[in-house]
Write a protein that holds these residues in place. Sequence first.
Motif, PDB file in Angstrom:
ATOM      1  N   THR A   1       0.704  -1.186   0.026  1.00  0.00           N
ATOM      2  CA  THR A   1       0.060  -0.027   0.069  1.00  0.00           C
ATOM      3  C   THR A   1       0.926   1.414  -0.149  1.00  0.00           C
ATOM      4  N   SER A   2       2.135   1.268   0.522  1.00  0.00           N
ATOM      5  CA  SER A   2       2.941   2.507   0.460  1.00  0.00           C
ATOM      6  C   SER A   2       4.305   2.127   0.251  1.00  0.00           C
ATOM      7  N   THR A   3       5.185   3.137  -0.389  1.00  0.00           N
ATOM      8  CA  THR A   3       6.648   2.746  -0.511  1.00  0.00           C
ATOM      9  C   THR A   3       7.286   3.676   0.220  1.00  0.00           C
ATOM     10  N   ALA A   4       8.495   3.301   0.624  1.00  0.00           N
ATOM     11  CA  ALA A   4       9.301   3.914   1.693  1.00  0.00           C
ATOM     12  C   ALA A   4       9.904   5.290   1.110  1.00  0.00           C
ATOM     13  N   GLY A   5       9.324   6.494   1.726  1.00  0.00           N
ATOM     14  CA  GLY A   5       9.804   7.534   1.415  1.00  0.00           C
ATOM     15  C   GLY A   5       9.006   8.097  -0.182  1.00  0.00           C
ATOM     16  N   GLY A   6       8.011   7.379  -0.649  1.00  0.00           N
ATOM     17  CA  GLY A   6       7.637   7.873  -1.892  1.00  0.00           C
ATOM     18  C   GLY A   6       8.527   7.264  -3.018  1.00  0.00           C
ATOM     19  N   ASN A   7       9.358   6.655  -2.813  1.00  0.00           N
ATOM     20  CA  ASN A   7      10.456   6.360  -3.970  1.00  0.00           C
ATOM     21  C   ASN A   7       9.673   5.281  -4.667  1.00  0.00           C
ATOM     22  N   VAL A   8       9.568   5.316  -5.883  1.00  0.00           N
ATOM     23  CA  VAL A   8       9.005   4.121  -6.821  1.00  0.00           C
ATOM     24  C   VAL A   8      10.108   3.479  -7.618  1.00  0.00           C
ATOM     25  N   GLN A   9      10.504   2.414  -7.180  1.00  0.00           N
ATOM     26  CA  GLN A   9      11.576   1.615  -7.734  1.00  0.00           C
ATOM     27  C   GLN A   9      10.897   0.392  -8.127  1.00  0.00           C
ATOM     28  N   PRO A  10      11.353  -0.357  -9.236  1.00  0.00           N
ATOM     29  CA  PRO A  10      10.814  -1.636  -9.366  1.00  0.00           C
ATOM     30  C   PRO A  10      11.509  -2.794  -8.752  1.00  0.00           C
ATOM     31  N   ALA A  11      10.696  -3.665  -8.042  1.00  0.00           N
ATOM     32  CA  ALA A  11      11.464  -4.555  -7.441  1.00  0.00           C
ATOM     33  C   ALA A  11      12.144  -5.759  -8.352  1.00  0.00           C
ATOM     34  N   ILE A  12      11.570  -5.823  -9.482  1.00  0.00           N
ATOM     35  CA  ILE A  12      12.221  -6.502 -10.502  1.00  0.00           C
ATOM     36  C   ILE A  12      12.471  -5.734 -11.801  1.00  0.00           C
ATOM     37  N   GLU A  13      13.660  -5.891 -12.107  1.00  0.00           N
ATOM     38  CA  GLU A  13      14.209  -5.235 -13.259  1.00  0.00           C
ATOM     39  C   GLU A  13      13.812  -5.982 -14.593  1.00  0.00           C
ATOM     40  N   LEU A  14      13.128  -5.239 -15.496  1.00  0.00           N
ATOM     41  CA  LEU A  14      13.282  -5.836 -16.590  1.00  0.00           C
ATOM     42  C   LEU A  14      14.371  -5.710 -17.786  1.00  0.00           C
ATOM     43  N   THR A  15      14.307  -6.575 -18.626  1.00  0.00           N
ATOM     44  CA  THR A  15      15.369  -6.744 -19.594  1.00  0.00           C
ATOM     45  C   THR A  15      15.431  -5.605 -20.511  1.00  0.00           C
ATOM     46  N   HIS A  16      16.422  -5.377 -21.245  1.00  0.00           N
ATOM     47  CA  HIS A  16      16.318  -4.132 -22.112  1.00  0.00           C
ATOM     48  C   HIS A  16      15.486  -4.576 -23.261  1.00  0.00           C
ATOM     49  N   LYS A  17      15.276  -5.625 -23.733  1.00  0.00           N
ATOM     50  CA  LYS A  17      14.403  -6.139 -24.756  1.00  0.00           C
ATOM     51  C   LYS A  17      12.806  -5.827 -24.417  1.00  0.00           C
ATOM     52  N   GLN A  18      12.616  -6.225 -22.976  1.00  0.00           N
ATOM     53  CA  GLN A  18      11.418  -6.049 -22.400  1.00  0.00           C
ATOM     54  C   GLN A  18      11.143  -4.580 -22.142  1.00  0.00           C
ATOM     55  N   LYS A  19      11.984  -3.772 -21.791  1.00  0.00           N
ATOM     56  CA  LYS A  19      11.696  -2.374 -21.826  1.00  0.00           C
ATOM     57  C   LYS A  19      11.343  -1.704 -23.166  1.00  0.00           C
ATOM     58  N   ASN A  20      12.261  -2.206 -24.072  1.00  0.00           N
ATOM     59  CA  ASN A  20      11.929  -1.641 -25.660  1.00  0.00           C
ATOM     60  C   ASN A  20      10.606  -2.022 -25.994  1.00  0.00           C
ATOM     61  N   ARG A  21      10.213  -3.215 -25.732  1.00  0.00           N
ATOM     62  CA  ARG A  21       8.866  -3.752 -26.129  1.00  0.00           C
ATOM     63  C   ARG A  21       7.611  -2.632 -25.441  1.00  0.00           C
ATOM     64  N   LEU A  22       7.959  -2.404 -24.203  1.00  0.00           N
ATOM     65  CA  LEU A  22       6.970  -1.313 -23.610  1.00  0.00           C
ATOM     66  C   LEU A  22       7.050  -0.140 -24.136  1.00  0.00           C
ATOM     67  N   LYS A  23       8.179   0.180 -24.613  1.00  0.00           N
ATOM     68  CA  LYS A  23       8.287   1.737 -24.902  1.00  0.00           C
ATOM     69  C   LYS A  23       7.433   1.736 -26.250  1.00  0.00           C
ATOM     70  N   HIS A  24       7.737   0.647 -27.133  1.00  0.00           N
ATOM     71  CA  HIS A  24       6.964   0.607 -28.485  1.00  0.00           C
ATOM     72  C   HIS A  24       5.658   0.537 -28.214  1.00  0.00           C
ATOM     73  N   GLN A  25       5.097  -0.040 -27.046  1.00  0.00           N
ATOM     74  CA  GLN A  25       3.549  -0.298 -26.798  1.00  0.00           C
ATOM     75  C   GLN A  25       3.174   1.052 -26.608  1.00  0.00           C
ATOM     76  N   PHE A  26       3.693   1.602 -25.726  1.00  0.00           N
ATOM     77  CA  PHE A  26       3.392   3.092 -25.214  1.00  0.00           C
ATOM     78  C   PHE A  26       3.118   4.037 -26.441  1.00  0.00           C
ATOM     79  N   ILE A  27       4.107   3.973 -27.268  1.00  0.00           N
ATOM     80  CA  ILE A  27       4.212   4.705 -28.209  1.00  0.00           C
ATOM     81  C   ILE A  27       3.071   4.342 -29.469  1.00  0.00           C
ATOM     82  N   GLU A  28       2.723   3.136 -29.661  1.00  0.00           N
ATOM     83  CA  GLU A  28       1.559   2.901 -30.547  1.00  0.00           C
ATOM     84  C   GLU A  28       0.479   2.923 -29.987  1.00  0.00           C
ATOM     85  N   LEU A  29       0.356   2.907 -28.442  1.00  0.00           N
ATOM     86  CA  LEU A  29      -1.275   3.405 -27.853  1.00  0.00           C
ATOM     87  C   LEU A  29      -1.164   4.605 -27.793  1.00  0.00           C
TER      88      LEU A  29
END
Length: 170
Positions: free
Chosen positions: A111-139
């Motif tokens: 429900t809350s993050t320490a100090g408002g810091n938003v950091q993903p617990a699991i880092e995505l691979t470079h390929k997964q981040k690129n796929r997400l970037k392309h999805q954002f742009i397409e959407l």
Amino acid sequence: MTMNMRYASQEEWDWICAQKEEREVLIKINETCTFMIDFGKKLNLQQPVIATSLIFFHRFFLSRPPIDSDLFLYGAACVYTGAKVEDTPRKLESAIQCFIALRQKKATGVTSTAGGNVQPAIELTHKQKNRLKHQFIELEMKILTEIGASSLFLFRHPNCPFSSLSPFRA
């Protein structure tokens, strides 16, 4: 005392099922709107930008059913697009990082993050981040097309030089 039990007819049963499906869709939309508000706050966006994003989201799904869609991804793309339209753009990388962190936060139920810091617990691979970037742009393009924003880009900015508007340029 006897109870008179009657079974629902097929029409009544269809109506009950339709109501249940509609309720589930409304719950998903409500959760997505809450997610969009949190996403906008984490990106330090003002309330009018978040409101514009929510309008984009609702207008986008006026003509298409939101079933079988990743509504959180659509919602995040609406916030990203709304920030651009309201002249408060955010970097795509920071939007994706915030999206991943909030998505994981929702999945884990934190429900809350320490100090408002938003950091993903699991880092995505470079390929997964690129796929997400392309999805954002397409959407983003889908959202702008669906809400009829092409008319927004027909007019030039009021601060452009008058000579650039003339059809008789030398």
